[in-house]
Enzyme design. Structure first.
Site, PDB file in Angstrom:
ATOM      1  N   ILE A 143      44.940  39.059  45.333  1.00 47.94           N
ATOM      2  CA  ILE A 143      44.971  38.245  44.108  1.00 47.94           C
ATOM      3  C   ILE A 143      43.980  37.093  44.229  1.00 47.94           C
ATOM      4  O   ILE A 143      43.397  36.639  43.240  1.00 47.94           O
ATOM      5  CB  ILE A 143      46.409  37.725  43.868  1.00 47.94           C
ATOM      6  CG1 ILE A 143      47.346  38.895  43.528  1.00 47.94           C
ATOM      7  CG2 ILE A 143      46.438  36.663  42.761  1.00 47.94           C
ATOM      8  CD1 ILE A 143      48.825  38.530  43.446  1.00 47.94           C
ATOM      9  N   ASP A 176      44.370  40.655  33.442  1.00 47.96           N
ATOM     10  CA  ASP A 176      43.436  40.896  32.331  1.00 47.96           C
ATOM     11  C   ASP A 176      44.015  41.920  31.348  1.00 47.96           C
ATOM     12  O   ASP A 176      43.858  41.797  30.130  1.00 47.96           O
ATOM     13  CB  ASP A 176      42.077  41.385  32.865  1.00 47.96           C
ATOM     14  CG  ASP A 176      41.435  40.367  33.796  1.00 47.96           C
ATOM     15  OD1 ASP A 176      41.491  39.173  33.480  1.00 47.96           O
ATOM     16  OD2 ASP A 176      40.904  40.772  34.853  1.00 47.96           O
ATOM     17  N   ARG A 179      46.926  40.265  29.450  1.00 46.98           N
ATOM     18  CA  ARG A 179      46.410  39.388  28.388  1.00 46.98           C
ATOM     19  C   ARG A 179      45.864  40.199  27.212  1.00 46.98           C
ATOM     20  O   ARG A 179      46.126  39.879  26.047  1.00 46.98           O
ATOM     21  CB  ARG A 179      45.284  38.509  28.965  1.00 46.98           C
ATOM     22  CG  ARG A 179      45.798  37.426  29.872  1.00 46.98           C
ATOM     23  CD  ARG A 179      44.679  36.812  30.674  1.00 46.98           C
ATOM     24  NE  ARG A 179      45.100  35.612  31.357  1.00 46.98           N
ATOM     25  CZ  ARG A 179      44.499  35.097  32.412  1.00 46.98           C
ATOM     26  NH1 ARG A 179      43.434  35.699  32.923  1.00 46.98           N
ATOM     27  NH2 ARG A 179      44.949  34.004  32.976  1.00 46.98           N
ATOM     28  N   HIS A 203      36.655  40.799  37.775  1.00 47.76           N
ATOM     29  CA  HIS A 203      37.599  39.764  37.324  1.00 47.76           C
ATOM     30  C   HIS A 203      36.923  38.392  37.322  1.00 47.76           C
ATOM     31  O   HIS A 203      37.250  37.522  38.123  1.00 47.76           O
ATOM     32  CB  HIS A 203      38.858  39.760  38.216  1.00 47.76           C
ATOM     33  CG  HIS A 203      39.817  38.683  37.816  1.00 47.76           C
ATOM     34  ND1 HIS A 203      40.531  38.706  36.626  1.00 47.76           N
ATOM     35  CD2 HIS A 203      40.177  37.525  38.420  1.00 47.76           C
ATOM     36  CE1 HIS A 203      41.267  37.630  36.530  1.00 47.76           C
ATOM     37  NE2 HIS A 203      41.074  36.882  37.597  1.00 47.76           N
TER      38      HIS A 203
HETATM   39  P1  NAD Z   1      48.266  27.443  45.059  1.00 44.65           P
HETATM   40  O1  NAD Z   1      47.387  26.396  45.616  1.00 44.65           O
HETATM   41  O2  NAD Z   1      49.396  27.020  44.192  1.00 44.65           O
HETATM   42  O3  NAD Z   1      48.871  28.328  46.235  1.00 44.65           O
HETATM   43  C1  NAD Z   1      48.085  28.831  47.262  1.00 44.65           C
HETATM   44  C2  NAD Z   1      48.944  28.978  48.485  1.00 44.65           C
HETATM   45  O4  NAD Z   1      48.122  29.534  49.502  1.00 44.65           O
HETATM   46  C3  NAD Z   1      49.508  27.643  49.010  1.00 44.65           C
HETATM   47  O5  NAD Z   1      50.893  27.740  49.205  1.00 44.65           O
HETATM   48  C4  NAD Z   1      48.770  27.447  50.335  1.00 44.65           C
HETATM   49  O6  NAD Z   1      49.538  26.785  51.318  1.00 44.65           O
HETATM   50  C5  NAD Z   1      48.507  28.905  50.703  1.00 44.65           C
HETATM   51  N1  NAD Z   1      47.465  29.053  51.718  1.00 44.65           N
HETATM   52  C6  NAD Z   1      46.298  28.373  51.861  1.00 44.65           C
HETATM   53  N2  NAD Z   1      45.634  28.801  52.945  1.00 44.65           N
HETATM   54  C7  NAD Z   1      46.398  29.765  53.503  1.00 44.65           C
HETATM   55  C8  NAD Z   1      46.258  30.572  54.654  1.00 44.65           C
HETATM   56  N3  NAD Z   1      45.201  30.492  55.455  1.00 44.65           N
HETATM   57  N4  NAD Z   1      47.241  31.453  54.913  1.00 44.65           N
HETATM   58  C9  NAD Z   1      48.311  31.558  54.106  1.00 44.65           C
HETATM   59  N5  NAD Z   1      48.508  30.822  53.010  1.00 44.65           N
HETATM   60  C10 NAD Z   1      47.557  29.925  52.720  1.00 44.65           C
HETATM   61  O7  NAD Z   1      47.324  28.458  44.257  1.00 44.65           O
HETATM   62  P2  NAD Z   1      47.774  29.593  43.214  1.00 44.65           P
HETATM   63  O8  NAD Z   1      47.809  29.023  41.845  1.00 44.65           O
HETATM   64  O9  NAD Z   1      48.983  30.305  43.734  1.00 44.65           O
HETATM   65  O10 NAD Z   1      46.490  30.576  43.253  1.00 44.65           O
HETATM   66  C11 NAD Z   1      46.190  31.288  44.419  1.00 44.65           C
HETATM   67  C12 NAD Z   1      44.922  32.115  44.250  1.00 44.65           C
HETATM   68  O11 NAD Z   1      45.109  33.133  43.248  1.00 44.65           O
HETATM   69  C13 NAD Z   1      43.713  31.306  43.776  1.00 44.65           C
HETATM   70  O12 NAD Z   1      42.568  31.715  44.511  1.00 44.65           O
HETATM   71  C14 NAD Z   1      43.553  31.692  42.315  1.00 44.65           C
HETATM   72  O13 NAD Z   1      42.237  31.556  41.867  1.00 44.65           O
HETATM   73  C15 NAD Z   1      43.989  33.146  42.372  1.00 44.65           C
HETATM   74  N6  NAD Z   1      44.379  33.742  41.098  1.00 44.65           N
HETATM   75  C16 NAD Z   1      43.990  35.028  40.867  1.00 44.65           C
HETATM   76  C17 NAD Z   1      44.350  35.663  39.699  1.00 44.65           C
HETATM   77  C18 NAD Z   1      43.950  37.081  39.457  1.00 44.65           C
HETATM   78  O14 NAD Z   1      44.034  37.540  38.305  1.00 44.65           O
HETATM   79  N7  NAD Z   1      43.560  37.841  40.451  1.00 44.65           N
HETATM   80  C19 NAD Z   1      45.125  34.981  38.730  1.00 44.65           C
HETATM   81  C20 NAD Z   1      45.499  33.671  39.009  1.00 44.65           C
HETATM   82  C21 NAD Z   1      45.107  33.051  40.188  1.00 44.65           C
HETATM   83  C1  LMR Z   2      42.922  33.983  35.947  1.00 48.90           C
HETATM   84  O1  LMR Z   2      42.282  34.868  35.389  1.00 48.90           O
HETATM   85  O2  LMR Z   2      43.810  33.330  35.378  1.00 48.90           O
HETATM   86  C2  LMR Z   2      42.644  33.699  37.396  1.00 48.90           C
HETATM   87  O3  LMR Z   2      41.536  34.403  37.852  1.00 48.90           O
HETATM   88  C3  LMR Z   2      42.599  32.254  37.721  1.00 48.90           C
HETATM   89  C4  LMR Z   2      41.383  31.568  37.177  1.00 48.90           C
HETATM   90  O4  LMR Z   2      40.740  30.840  37.945  1.00 48.90           O
HETATM   91  O5  LMR Z   2      41.089  31.722  35.993  1.00 48.90           O
END
Ligand code: NAD
Ligand code: LMR
Length: 341
Positions: A143, A176, A179, A203
């Site tokens: 993710i 995606d 949405r 993405h």
């Molecule tokens: P967040 O900061 O709330 O949570 C991230 C977590 O990762 C924290 O708990 C942190 O302690 C942990 N972390 C950091 N380094 C680490 C490590 N080395 N090992 C284990 N855990 C570790 O962030 P979030 O809102 O949960 O988002 C996380 C990621 O997901 C971001 O990179 C964001 O861009 C991505 N994301 C992707 C999508 C998608 O569609 N693929 C959608 C939303 C967010």
């Molecule tokens: C999303 O699509 O919501 C994630 O990839 C997080 C972002 O940075 O937009």
């Protein structure tokens, strides 16, 4: 080719109810890496609520004892265990069939997903390295952003250990699709749970390519409305980042999407037939080495890549416009691992 005979799984609710009525023995051990985060916590809650999960391994660098204690009181079968810090990472992964990785920093307003590369590339590479050592046969669902680079990073790290299985490494793009389904349903007055729009490509921004011409049920939009709808789907992550005003990016909808994808993987592992999800994977479908298309999932991960299907002229152009950016993000991920010691 995308076949309308094989309909993608279109809602978490349906996936859950199907799983509940299934008589197959479901014994999956699932790990969430980054389990204390904005996505990690609600994702872990949804996984704890599923009869498909027998053991739930929660790893993070902080707060997992509390998150695990809290979730462990829920009256469902999954046994929850928390692991904190690199010295416990190997134990967290031991025996896992599926590993979901939302660990990493999220965007703030004004940032692109690629701006997260410097921090998240190292986090993902470290966590995948541990997967290669402790559960090399597991299905890995990434993710963490930028997905267009973190998937090539995952593949290259697994290759270094000689355990890369392209059928078991997925960049989770389900949000995606979720949405696109929601926005199309809103515009057409449909039940979103019954709408299915394949979203292909990658993405990030223009690499997110909704194939509205392949939507089920069939829908049509005037050209201007289709352009606006496509732009909204491509910018939906930014819409949330702006609305959260510095407090991060999508977490709850991503937890929903991540759970939907994980349940589809588990359903397929359990022998369920006709499970289809789009995801960013190693691909021969276009000139990009990695590309998201609808995938038929099975016991061995990807059973069949269903490909792009028939594209409209508008969609052909979207694919063409995405290629250079995708190739660049893929190369950046590969080069990062090549330079790693
Ligand atoms: P967040 O900061 O709330 O949570 C991230 C977590 O990762 C924290 O708990 C942190 O302690 C942990 N972390 C950091 N380094 C680490 C490590 N080395 N090992 C284990 N855990 C570790 O962030 P979030 O809102 O949960 O988002 C996380 C990621 O997901 C971001 O990179 C964001 O861009 C991505 N994301 C992707 C999508 C998608 O569609 N693929 C959608 C939303 C967010
Ligand atoms: C999303 O699509 O919501 C994630 O990839 C997080 C972002 O940075 O937009």
């Amino acid at each position: 080719m995308f076949s309308h005979a094989v309909r993608p799984t279109s809602s978490l609710a349906r996936s859950l109810s199907r799983s509940l009525s299934s008589s197959s023995p479901n014994h999956a051990k699932v790990a969430v890496l980054g389990a204390s985060g904005g996505i990690g916590q609600p994702l872990s809650l949804l996984l704890k609520n599923s009869p498909l999960v027998s053991q739930l391994s929660l790893y993070d660098i902080a707060h997992t004892p509390g998150v695990a204690a809290d979730l462990s009181h829920i009256e469902t079968r999954a046994q929850v265990k928390g692991y904190m810090g690199p010295e416990q990472l190997g134990a967290a992964l031991q025996g896992c069939e599926v590993v979901v990785i939302p660990a990493g920093v999220p965007r703030k307003p004004g940032m692109t997903r690629d701006d997260l590369f410097n921090t998240n590339a190292t986090i993902v590479a470290t966590l995948v390295d541990a997967c290669a050592r402790s559960c090399p046969g597991a299905t890995i669902c990434i993710i963490a952003n930028p997905v267009n680079s973190t998937i090539p990073i995952t593949a290259e790290v697994m290759k270094k250990h000689g355990v890369f299985n392209p059928n078991r490494v997925f960049g989770v793009t389900t949000l995606d699709i979720v949405r696109a389904n929601t926005f199309v349903a809103e515009l057409k007055g449909l039940d979103p749970a019954r709408v299915n729009v394949p979203v292909v490509g990658g993405h990030a921004g223009k690499t997110i390519i909704p194939l509205v011409s392949q939507c089920t049920p069939k829908v049509e939009f005037p050209a201007e409305q289709l352009s606006a709808l496509t732009a909204r789907i491509q910018d939906a992550g930014t819409e949330v980042v702006k609305a959260k005003a510095g407090a991060g990016s999508a977490t709850l909808s991503m937890a929903y999407a991540g759970a939907r994808f994980t349940f589809s993987v588990l359903d397929a592992l359990n022998g369920k037939e006709g499970v289809v999800e789009c995801a960013f994977v190693r691909s021969e479908e276009t000139e990009c080495k990695y590309f998201s298309t609808p995938l038929l999932l099975g016991k061995n991960g990807i059973e069949k890549n269903l490909g792009l299907g028939k594209l409209s002229a508008f969609e052909e152009k979207l694919v063409g416009d995405a290629v250079d950016e995708l190739k660049g993000s893929i190369k950046k991920g590969e080069e990062f691992v090549a330079k790693m010691k």
